[in-house]
Design an enzyme around this catalytic site. Structure first.
Site, PDB file in Angstrom:
ATOM      1  N   HIS A 135      14.817  11.517  -9.989  1.00  0.00           N
ATOM      2  CA  HIS A 135      16.101  12.043  -9.528  1.00  0.00           C
ATOM      3  C   HIS A 135      16.955  12.418 -10.738  1.00  0.00           C
ATOM      4  CE1 HIS A 135      15.140  10.946  -5.552  1.00  0.00           C
ATOM      5  NE2 HIS A 135      15.938   9.923  -5.354  1.00  0.00           N
ATOM      6  N   CYS A 195      17.469   4.420  -4.397  1.00  0.00           N
ATOM      7  CA  CYS A 195      17.024   5.064  -5.632  1.00  0.00           C
ATOM      8  C   CYS A 195      18.105   5.939  -6.247  1.00  0.00           C
ATOM      9  CB  CYS A 195      15.765   5.879  -5.376  1.00  0.00           C
ATOM     10  SG  CYS A 195      15.872   7.002  -3.977  1.00  0.00           S
ATOM     11  N   GLN A 255      17.645  15.550  -6.015  1.00  0.00           N
ATOM     12  CA  GLN A 255      16.759  14.463  -5.617  1.00  0.00           C
ATOM     13  C   GLN A 255      15.327  14.929  -5.385  1.00  0.00           C
ATOM     14  OE1 GLN A 255      20.335  12.829  -3.046  1.00  0.00           O
ATOM     15  NE2 GLN A 255      18.488  11.644  -2.612  1.00  0.00           N
ATOM     16  N   ASN A 272      12.695   7.825  -9.653  1.00  0.00           N
ATOM     17  CA  ASN A 272      13.139   7.212  -8.401  1.00  0.00           C
ATOM     18  C   ASN A 272      12.160   6.193  -7.850  1.00  0.00           C
ATOM     19  OD1 ASN A 272      11.874   9.933  -8.068  1.00  0.00           O
ATOM     20  ND2 ASN A 272      11.679   9.251  -5.944  1.00  0.00           N
ATOM     21  N   THR A 323       0.810  -1.224   0.000  1.00  0.00           N
ATOM     22  CA  THR A 323       0.000   0.000   0.000  1.00  0.00           C
ATOM     23  C   THR A 323       0.845   1.275   0.000  1.00  0.00           C
ATOM     24  OG1 THR A 323      -0.106  -0.093   2.417  1.00  0.00           O
ATOM     25  CG2 THR A 323      -1.919  -1.113   1.199  1.00  0.00           C
ATOM     26  N   GLY A 324       2.172   1.164   0.089  1.00  0.00           N
ATOM     27  CA  GLY A 324       3.024   2.358   0.142  1.00  0.00           C
ATOM     28  C   GLY A 324       3.230   2.977  -1.231  1.00  0.00           C
ATOM     29  N   VAL A 357       5.979   3.124  -3.071  1.00  0.00           N
ATOM     30  CA  VAL A 357       6.690   2.216  -3.970  1.00  0.00           C
ATOM     31  C   VAL A 357       5.811   1.011  -4.294  1.00  0.00           C
ATOM     32  CG1 VAL A 357       8.683   0.679  -4.163  1.00  0.00           C
ATOM     33  CG2 VAL A 357       8.975   2.986  -3.236  1.00  0.00           C
ATOM     34  N   ARG A 373      -3.139  -2.435   9.710  1.00  0.00           N
ATOM     35  CA  ARG A 373      -4.177  -1.422   9.502  1.00  0.00           C
ATOM     36  C   ARG A 373      -4.637  -1.345   8.053  1.00  0.00           C
ATOM     37  NH1 ARG A 373       0.367   1.746   9.654  1.00  0.00           N
ATOM     38  NH2 ARG A 373       0.611   3.075   7.821  1.00  0.00           N
TER      39      ARG A 373
END
Lengths: 358, 358
Positions: free
Chosen positions: A264, A139, A166, A337, A21-22, A24, A49
Site C-alpha cells: 500500500h 493494513c 491500495q 500490506n 493457509t490464507g 496472510v 477443508r
C-alpha cells in the site's frame, strides 16, 4: 526434530496460527521462520477443508488441524487471521481456554476493552487486555502509523489528511487473481482508451472489486457507511486515533484501489502543534525503529510499491514542509500490506505478549 | 469543399493548430470536428518532418505545413501544443504577426501579463492579453479546477489538500508505449511480488518515468524544484491560485503517476469560509457547466478513469463532508487529461476569443 532444538523449545510458549493457509497466514509462516525463534510448539489451524495439509514453518513440515477446542487446548498465544464471523465466535472461545488471542479481523479493533497495538507506537497497550484479546490494526493503518507515531512523539500531531493507493492483495488471493486476469486481457490491446471499453472487456470479471482495476483506479475500498463514507475510511481515522491516543484527532481520508499486487502507499498531509522543519523530520524518520527514510528525489529515490514489496519496514519519502503552513509536512508512505500491514505486526504483538505476560 | 460550406465560412476567423500531429493535437482535431464550427480556414502546422502529411479535420483532409512565418500569415487564432522551447520562440512571433496565441506549454502560464484561462471559471480573464498570448493550464489543474471553481463561487475556498493519480498519456505517446511494453512483460507472470523484480524485468525500459509504472505507483511527476517539491506540485498550486483569483490560497499537493492510460484522478480536501453541506455541494456540482456529478456509492457509482476517458466534463464523486470539520469537503475528481486537460480547454479558449475579440 533434533534433540537440541526440542530441548531449547521446552518451557517456551505454544503458538497457534489460526488461518494458516490464507494469504496472510502464508506470509506469517515465512515471518515466523525468519524471526528470532521464541516459540515452543507452533500449531497450524485452519478450516476443516484444509485439515491434513502440511505446511512448512521453521524448516519443519507441520500438519494443519481443523479449528476445534481440542486444537486450541494448551495454546498460550493464538494468532487469528480468519473471516470476521469466525473470529467473532472463536477468538472469545480461544481466550476462554486460556490463550491470548492476537486477532486480525475487523471484529474487535474498536472495542473499548480490546487494545489495538502497534509495537513501535503503543507497546504498553498490550498489557491491558481484559478479554484476553489484542487486536491487530488494518493494513491501511499499519502502512503509515509507525512513521506518524514517530513524528507525533516529537512534534505533536494535530490533523491528518490522507489519500490511499491500495494494493489488490488486500482482497486476498481473489484480488490478485482478478488483477492478473484483467491484465492478461489488456496487455497488447488498446483497451483503456475509450469510455467503457475496460468494463466491456472485463464483463462480470471484477472479482472482489466494484470496477475493473487493471489500467484503472477505483475510489472505493470497504463497505458503505453513513453519509457516503467507506468503512476503510472511517476505520483508518478511528484506528489512528486509538493507536496514537488522540481520540479527537481530525483525520480526513479518501481510499482508492490501484492496480498494484502488494504494498500500500499513502499520501499524508500532517499538521503538528507548532512549526516543524524537514531536517528534524528526516532525522526522526531516519532513526525511528521500523521506518526507512528513502528520500532523495535528485537521485531518483522515493519509495514505490515495487521497491517495498516483501520488506518489513514502513518506507517514507517525498518529505516536504507544506508550502503555506510551517506546521505541516507532506509525506509519501509505503509498506507491504501483507507483512507489516498484517502478518508481521501480528507476530510482533505475539512476541510482546510472550516477553511480558500480563 | 461544397460551395455552401465555403460561403458559410467566409468572414470567419482563421485558426491554426500548431503541433497538429502530437498526442494533444490529434485529440484537438477530433474536438474541432465535433464542436459547433465557428472557424473559417483551419490550418495544420507541425515540425518540418511532419510537413506534407494529411490529417482529417471537419471531415476534410488537410495538408500539414511546417512552422514558418508564412504558415502563420493571416492566422487570427493559433493553438500551440509544442515543446516549451518552440513555444518560447514561436508564440511571440505568431502574436507579432497578429494572431492571438492560445498556448499549452509551461512557458507563459505564470507570466503576470498572460492570462491563464478556464472558460467555466474565469472567462473574463481572456480579454486582457497584452502580449497577444493566452495560456492553457496544465492537465492536472484542469482535471479538478472546474469543479473547484463552482464550489468556490458558492462557498469561498480557504484551503486545498490534493493528491493525484496521473495517467501516462500526460507524457505523450512515449508514456503510453512505455506502459504497454511493461504490461506485456508483467501479464501472466508473478512479477510485482518480490522486491526489485519489476525493476529487473523492465531494465532500462522506464521510458519517460523514473520507475516502472506497470503494477506500481510512482510519487514523482515533473522536475525537481527547491526543497524536494516537483514542478507539477508547485505549478498545481500556483495555477489554481491564478485561475481562482486567490493569490494566497494554501494548497498542499503530492503528485503520483499511476498505470492508467488516459484520465487523471485527484482526491481533494477542500476547506471553505464557513460550514458547508453535502446537499448544497451536490446541487452546485450537479448544475455546474462542464461538471458531471456521479456519486451514488450505494449503486456502485463513482467516477474512475475507465468511465471518464474520452469524455469532456470533469466528473465528481465521493462527495462527503469532512468528519471532523464542518467547513471542509472530500471529493474524488476525474477528467480526461487529453481532452479537458489539454485540447478541449484550448479549443474553448479559442472560441471565447473568437466570440469576444479584445
Amino acid at each position: 526434530m533434533a534433540e537440541t532444538v526440542r530441548s531449547a523449545r521446552a518451557g517456551r510458549p505454544t503458538l497457534a496460527v489460526v488461518g494458516a493457509t490464507g494469504a496472510v497466514g502464508t506470509v506469517l509462516l515465512q515471518i515466523l521462520s525468519h524471526r528470532a525463534d521464541v516459540w515452543g510448539e507452533i500449531r497450524l489451524i485452519a478450516s476443516p477443508r484444509s485439515a491434513g495439509r502440511k505446511l512448512a514453518v521453521r524448516g519443519e513440515e507441520v500438519e494443519v488441524t481443523a479449528l476445534t477446542e481440542e486444537a486450541l487446548d494448551g495454546v498460550d498465544i493464538a494468532l487469528f487471521d480468519v473471516p470476521d464471523e469466525v473470529a467473532a465466535e472463536w477468538a472469545p472461545r480461544a481466550a476462554a481456554l486460556g490463550a491470548v488471542v492476537v486477532d486480525n479481523s475487523r471484529v474487535f479493533r474498536m472495542a473499548a476493552d480490546v487494545p489495538l497495538v502497534v509495537p513501535e507506537v503503543n507497546p504498553h497497550a498490550v498489557r491491558t487486555r481484559p478479554r484476553g484479546i489484542v487486536a491487530n490494526p488494518r493494513c491501511t493503518t499499519l502502512s503509515m502509523i509507525v512513521a506518524l507515531g514517530a513524528l507525533h512523539a516529537e512534534f505533536g500531531l494535530r490533523e491528518l489528511v490522507v489519500s490511499s493507493y491500495q494494493a489488490v492483495s488486500e482482497a486476498g488471493r481473489a484480488g490478485v487473481e482478478t488483477l492478473r486476469r484483467q491484465l492478461s486481457l489488456v496487455a497488447g490491446t488498446e483497451l483503456g482508451t475509450s469510455p467503457g471499453d475496460l468494463r466491456r472487456a472485463v464483463g462480470d470479471g471484477t472479482g472482489p472489486f466494484p470496477e475493473p482495476v487493471a489500467l484503472n483506479v477505483v475510489p472505493w475500498t470497504g463497505t458503505l457507511q453513513d453519509d457516503g463514507w467507506s468503512s476503510e475510511e472511517t476505520a483508518l481515522r478511528d484506528e489512528s486515533r486509538k493507536i496514537l491516543g488522540l481520540p479527537r484527532l481530525p483525520v480526513a481520508v479518501t481510499c482508492v484501489r490501484v492496480p498494484v499486487v502488494t504494498a500500500h502507499a499513502l499520501t499524508v498531509h500532517a499538521r503538528f502543534e507548532s512549526e516543524v522543519t524537514v531536517d528534524k523530520a528526516r532525522e526522526i524518520l531516519a532513526t525511528a525503529p521500523g521506518v526507512v527514510l528513502f528520500d532523495n528525489p535528485a537521485a531518483g529515490e522515493f519509495p514505490t510499491p515495487a521497491d517495498v514489496v516483501g520488506t518489513d519496514p514502513t518506507w517514507v519519502g517525498r518529505v516536504r514542509r507544506a508550502l503555506d503552513d510551517p506546521t505541516a509536512l507532506e509525506l509519501f508512505v509505503c509498506g507491504d500490506n501483507l507483512r507489516k500491514g498484517a502478518a508481521l505486526n501480528t507476530a510482533q504483538i505475539a512476541e510482546l505478549v510472550a516477553a511480558a505476560p500480563s
